[in-house]
Design a protein around this motif. Structure first.
Motif, PDB file in Angstrom:
ATOM      1  N   THR A 446     -26.218  18.090 -39.147  1.00 21.04           N
ATOM      2  CA  THR A 446     -24.979  18.778 -38.599  1.00 21.04           C
ATOM      3  C   THR A 446     -24.928  19.075 -37.118  1.00 21.04           C
ATOM      4  OG1 THR A 446     -24.916  19.907 -40.721  1.00 21.04           O
ATOM      5  CG2 THR A 446     -23.773  21.236 -38.838  1.00 21.04           C
ATOM      6  N   HIS A 447     -23.849  19.047 -36.366  1.00 20.02           N
ATOM      7  CA  HIS A 447     -23.651  19.102 -34.963  1.00 20.02           C
ATOM      8  C   HIS A 447     -23.315  20.474 -34.625  1.00 20.02           C
ATOM      9  CE1 HIS A 447     -21.502  18.179 -30.813  1.00 20.02           C
ATOM     10  NE2 HIS A 447     -22.702  18.357 -30.703  1.00 20.02           N
ATOM     11  N   HIS A 448     -24.170  21.258 -34.072  1.00 25.33           N
ATOM     12  CA  HIS A 448     -24.001  22.775 -33.473  1.00 25.33           C
ATOM     13  C   HIS A 448     -23.451  22.960 -32.252  1.00 25.33           C
ATOM     14  CE1 HIS A 448     -25.492  24.750 -37.300  1.00 25.33           C
ATOM     15  NE2 HIS A 448     -26.334  23.461 -37.518  1.00 25.33           N
ATOM     16  N   GLY A 449     -22.978  22.009 -31.557  1.00 24.63           N
ATOM     17  CA  GLY A 449     -22.438  21.969 -30.280  1.00 24.63           C
ATOM     18  C   GLY A 449     -23.331  21.581 -29.316  1.00 24.63           C
ATOM     19  N   GLY A 450     -22.518  21.080 -28.001  1.00 26.16           N
ATOM     20  CA  GLY A 450     -23.427  20.630 -27.223  1.00 26.16           C
ATOM     21  C   GLY A 450     -24.307  19.160 -27.515  1.00 26.16           C
ATOM     22  N   LEU A 455     -31.115  18.841 -38.632  1.00 31.29           N
ATOM     23  CA  LEU A 455     -31.271  17.509 -39.529  1.00 31.29           C
ATOM     24  C   LEU A 455     -32.031  18.221 -41.051  1.00 31.29           C
ATOM     25  CD1 LEU A 455     -31.265  14.743 -40.326  1.00 31.29           C
ATOM     26  CD2 LEU A 455     -33.229  14.470 -39.262  1.00 31.29           C
ATOM     27  N   VAL A 456     -31.143  17.890 -41.982  1.00 34.72           N
ATOM     28  CA  VAL A 456     -31.922  18.347 -43.330  1.00 34.72           C
ATOM     29  C   VAL A 456     -32.191  17.269 -44.206  1.00 34.72           C
ATOM     30  CG1 VAL A 456     -31.779  19.610 -45.572  1.00 34.72           C
ATOM     31  CG2 VAL A 456     -30.552  20.568 -43.368  1.00 34.72           C
ATOM     32  N   LEU A 457     -33.438  17.029 -44.389  1.00 34.89           N
ATOM     33  CA  LEU A 457     -33.689  15.722 -45.237  1.00 34.89           C
ATOM     34  C   LEU A 457     -34.195  16.157 -46.793  1.00 34.89           C
ATOM     35  CD1 LEU A 457     -34.981  12.737 -45.847  1.00 34.89           C
ATOM     36  CD2 LEU A 457     -36.985  13.767 -45.087  1.00 34.89           C
ATOM     37  N   GLN A 458     -33.527  15.598 -47.765  1.00 37.98           N
ATOM     38  CA  GLN A 458     -33.797  16.037 -49.190  1.00 37.98           C
ATOM     39  C   GLN A 458     -34.673  15.103 -49.955  1.00 37.98           C
ATOM     40  OE1 GLN A 458     -30.973  16.620 -52.248  1.00 37.98           O
ATOM     41  NE2 GLN A 458     -32.044  18.752 -52.708  1.00 37.98           N
ATOM     42  N   VAL A 530     -34.590  21.091 -35.995  1.00 40.63           N
ATOM     43  CA  VAL A 530     -33.561  21.146 -34.963  1.00 40.63           C
ATOM     44  C   VAL A 530     -33.780  20.315 -33.935  1.00 40.63           C
ATOM     45  CG1 VAL A 530     -32.130  22.559 -33.287  1.00 40.63           C
ATOM     46  CG2 VAL A 530     -32.982  23.610 -35.658  1.00 40.63           C
ATOM     47  N   ILE A 531     -32.662  19.713 -33.505  1.00 40.84           N
ATOM     48  CA  ILE A 531     -33.011  18.213 -32.472  1.00 40.84           C
ATOM     49  C   ILE A 531     -31.866  18.315 -31.357  1.00 40.84           C
ATOM     50  CG2 ILE A 531     -33.208  16.084 -32.384  1.00 40.84           C
ATOM     51  CD1 ILE A 531     -33.478  15.907 -35.433  1.00 40.84           C
ATOM     52  N   LYS A 532     -32.545  17.927 -30.226  1.00 43.25           N
ATOM     53  CA  LYS A 532     -31.635  18.031 -29.153  1.00 43.25           C
ATOM     54  C   LYS A 532     -31.490  16.457 -28.671  1.00 43.25           C
ATOM     55  CE  LYS A 532     -31.267  19.620 -24.398  1.00 43.25           C
ATOM     56  NZ  LYS A 532     -31.858  20.540 -23.259  1.00 43.25           N
ATOM     57  N   LYS A 553     -35.478   6.280 -43.051  1.00 48.45           N
ATOM     58  CA  LYS A 553     -34.010   6.010 -42.940  1.00 48.45           C
ATOM     59  C   LYS A 553     -33.754   6.425 -41.404  1.00 48.45           C
ATOM     60  CE  LYS A 553     -29.627   7.755 -44.623  1.00 48.45           C
ATOM     61  NZ  LYS A 553     -28.832   8.369 -45.645  1.00 48.45           N
ATOM     62  N   LYS A 554     -32.793   5.488 -40.777  1.00 49.28           N
ATOM     63  CA  LYS A 554     -32.396   5.539 -39.557  1.00 49.28           C
ATOM     64  C   LYS A 554     -31.266   6.701 -39.438  1.00 49.28           C
ATOM     65  CE  LYS A 554     -34.980   1.784 -37.590  1.00 49.28           C
ATOM     66  NZ  LYS A 554     -34.694   0.558 -36.788  1.00 49.28           N
ATOM     67  N   ILE A 555     -31.219   7.446 -38.569  1.00 49.84           N
ATOM     68  CA  ILE A 555     -29.882   8.384 -38.507  1.00 49.84           C
ATOM     69  C   ILE A 555     -29.413   8.001 -36.962  1.00 49.84           C
ATOM     70  CG2 ILE A 555     -28.993  10.757 -38.722  1.00 49.84           C
ATOM     71  CD1 ILE A 555     -31.634  10.967 -40.437  1.00 49.84           C
TER      72      ILE A 555
END
Length: 557
Positions: A446-450, A455-458, A530-532, A553-555
């Motif tokens: 999910t993009h949270h701006g900027g 990222l959620v992995l199940q 949370v990733i930048k 998995k590559k994202i």
């Protein structure tokens, strides 16, 4: 590439077995890999086959399952079953949905013959032996009667000698059958029964049986409740003292993905489960339930009852079997597995045994008559060799005859192999498919701006068993927790969450097999970061479950 149908016409010698393995490897190089895991006492290579689709991942990164046969030299039906399983899995890949799933998603390690030296001697000479050709427990033969083909017919049978003190007599219903003399019986013709053979250092009077010259028993050489020779015949000098069993142990230690096993022996027509040395209350309760459930599946597929060795497969209430492979593999690794005692002549003849082991010591004449009828009608008489007079060089006049032990009693006549192999193969496949299997259920970015992303992995366990395999394995800490790692591409950084972390274990369906109580999504879990990073960047998520496989998995952002 097409290969010929499996050859059920005979039991394979070592040369034939190795040739078969290499033919299969040449025909299916993408599904089978061969390796030598050690050498026997006589320096024969011990071959192992790893079966899995190489296109769907590395063998160690899939849930593993172990199959072996021919631990005991004379139990060559076991190696026939194992070779058939190899043939079936390879030839039915992309044809049979279960086989295809198994080789795509799992790894099957197959050791066709452990007793490579002993089986070769068993198959190519009249002699019988337990496991190895190494002299044990004595370096030289001892005094007494030892087995020998004295009449040169290629078989070692029985000798009967007329003896007023003999404990046996001829059955009036069938002169081939010997029955016990009644305790208060006198005045008839009686016999002493002995194995066919010669007497070392015979003094003209005394006949005693010589100790077994090749008395090692590989299935008493494992560490589980191991005791020395004085308490357990065949135990060896110490656990894993033999190169054959030690080769197994070293392979197991290097392949921590294994969850379960099947080991094939003869005879008895029964599926055995641990323990040999302890009653069922020694189990974690949850494991006993699962053992019983899998055993019921085996009964449905093979027709063999599944029983405890301790409770149902020993001949004396004060005696137990020490150092067995199945006890070790469950107690040490927490693997669910079975010793399958293939084939049983009395059962095939319609005999109903009240006890699997004690029947051999005492049973009614009616059982022997059923066996003779089966021999005459189904085997054309080849199973029992009629008594024939012979002038023994030491004992004088004797008669030699009896059951063809190797080809009828200890092993299945080859005409019974196709059905036997097919049923046992189905059970092995079913059991292997119960292993845990790690999978990625969802990845949500999910993009949270900027340049900030969430990222959620199940993850989920799609298998029947939990990722820790069993309660025994959990208590032993035999299985590492699931490990999740994040590989960040260039220009990507971690704002929150751990780059590498352990997340415990996931349940499967086994903890729901005996209860309808809701347990929630205990077979799933989530991991968050949370990733930048800038648009177009890439990350990779890797989750490793030691016994349930590795998923990646590559994202891309």
């Amino acid at each position: 590439m097409l290969v010929p149908p499996f050859d059920f016409s005979h039991y394979y010698t070592y040369e034939e077995l190795v040739k078969f393995l290499h033919q299969m490897a040449e025909s299916y190089p993408h599904l089978i890999k061969l390796e030598v895991i050690g050498q026997s006492y006589a320096k024969r290579d011990i071959w192992l086959a790893t079966l899995t689709s190489q296109d769907s991942g590395l063998p160690l990164e899939k849930p593993g399952y172990w199959i072996d046969g021919n631990t005991h030299a004379g139990e060559v039906t076991g190696s026939a079953i194992v070779l058939y399983i190899i043939h079936h899995l390879l030839t039915q890949y992309k044809q049979d949905p279960q086989v295809t799933r198994l080789l795509n998603d799992y790894t099957v390690y197959v050791l066709p013959r452990i007793a490579v030296d002993g089986a070769e001697k068993y198959l190519t000479t009249p002699y019988r032996l337990r496991s190895s050709i190494r002299p044990y427990p004595y370096s030289e033969g001892r005094e007494g009667l030892y087995l020998e083909d004295i009449n040169g017919d290629g078989l070692i049978l029985q000798m009967r000698l007329k003896d007023d003190c003999g404990g046996w007599k001829v059955a009036p219903e069938d002169p081939r059958i010997m029955i016990p003399r009644e305790p208060d019986e006198f005045g008839g013709t009686y016999y002493t029964l002995l194995p066919e053979g010669l007497i070392r250092n015979y003094d003209g009077y005394n006949v005693k049986l010589a100790p077994t010259y090749e008395g090692l028993d590989f299935n008493r050489n494992y560490p589980a409740e191991w005791v020395p020779e004085g308490e357990q015949k065949g135990a060896g000098s110490f656990p894993f003292s033999e190169p054959e069993t030690r080769a197994e142990a070293e392979f197991w230690s290097q392949h921590p993905n294994i969850n379960g096993f099947m080991t094939y022996h003869t005879s008895g027509a029964v599926i055995l489960r641990p323990y040999s040395t302890e009653p069922d209350d020694h189990f974690p309760y949850e494991d006993l339930e699962i053992y019983q459930l899998i055993g019921e599946k085996g009964t449905n597929l093979t027709g063999y009852e599944c029983v405890s060795v301790y409770h149902d497969f020993r001949d004396h209430p004060t005696k137990v079997t020490h150092g067995a492979m199945d006890d070790y593999c469950y107690d040490h690794f927490g693997w669910f597995g079975f010793t399958v005692e293939l084939w049983d002549a009395p059962t095939q003849a319609g005999v109903k045994k009240e006890h699997y082991v004690k029947w051999d010591d005492r049973h009614p004449l009616s059982d022997d008559l059923k066996l003779m009828q089966w021999n005459d009608e189904k085997l054309a008489g080849k199973g029992f060799i009629p008594w024939q007079p012979f002038q023994h060089p030491q004992l004088g006049e004797v008669e030699i005859g009896g059951w063809n032990f190797k080809q009828v009693w200890q092993n299945a006549p080859v005409e019974y192999l196709p059905e036997l192999c097919e049923k046992q193969c189905r059970f092995a496949i079913s059991h292997a498919l119960m292993c845990p299997r790690l999978a990625i259920a969802r990845t949500d970015l999910t993009h949270h701006g900027g340049d900030i992303y969430h990222l959620v992995l199940q993850l989920e366990n799609q298998g029947f068993l939990p990722t820790y395999t069993s309660e025994k394995a959990r208590k032993r800490k035999s299985v590492q927790p699931i490990q999740v790692s994040l590989s960040l591409g260039e220009g990507v950084s971690l704002v929150s969450g751990e780059k590498e972390q352990e997340i415990g274990h996931l349940e499967g369906r086994s903890n729901k097999a005996f209860s309808n109580v809701a347990k929630g999504y205990d077979y799933r879990c989530t991991v968050e970061w949370v990733i930048k990073g800038v648009s177009g960047s890439e990350i990779e998520v890797i989750a490793k479950a030691q016994r349930a496989g590795t998923v990646r998995k590559k994202i891309s952002f």
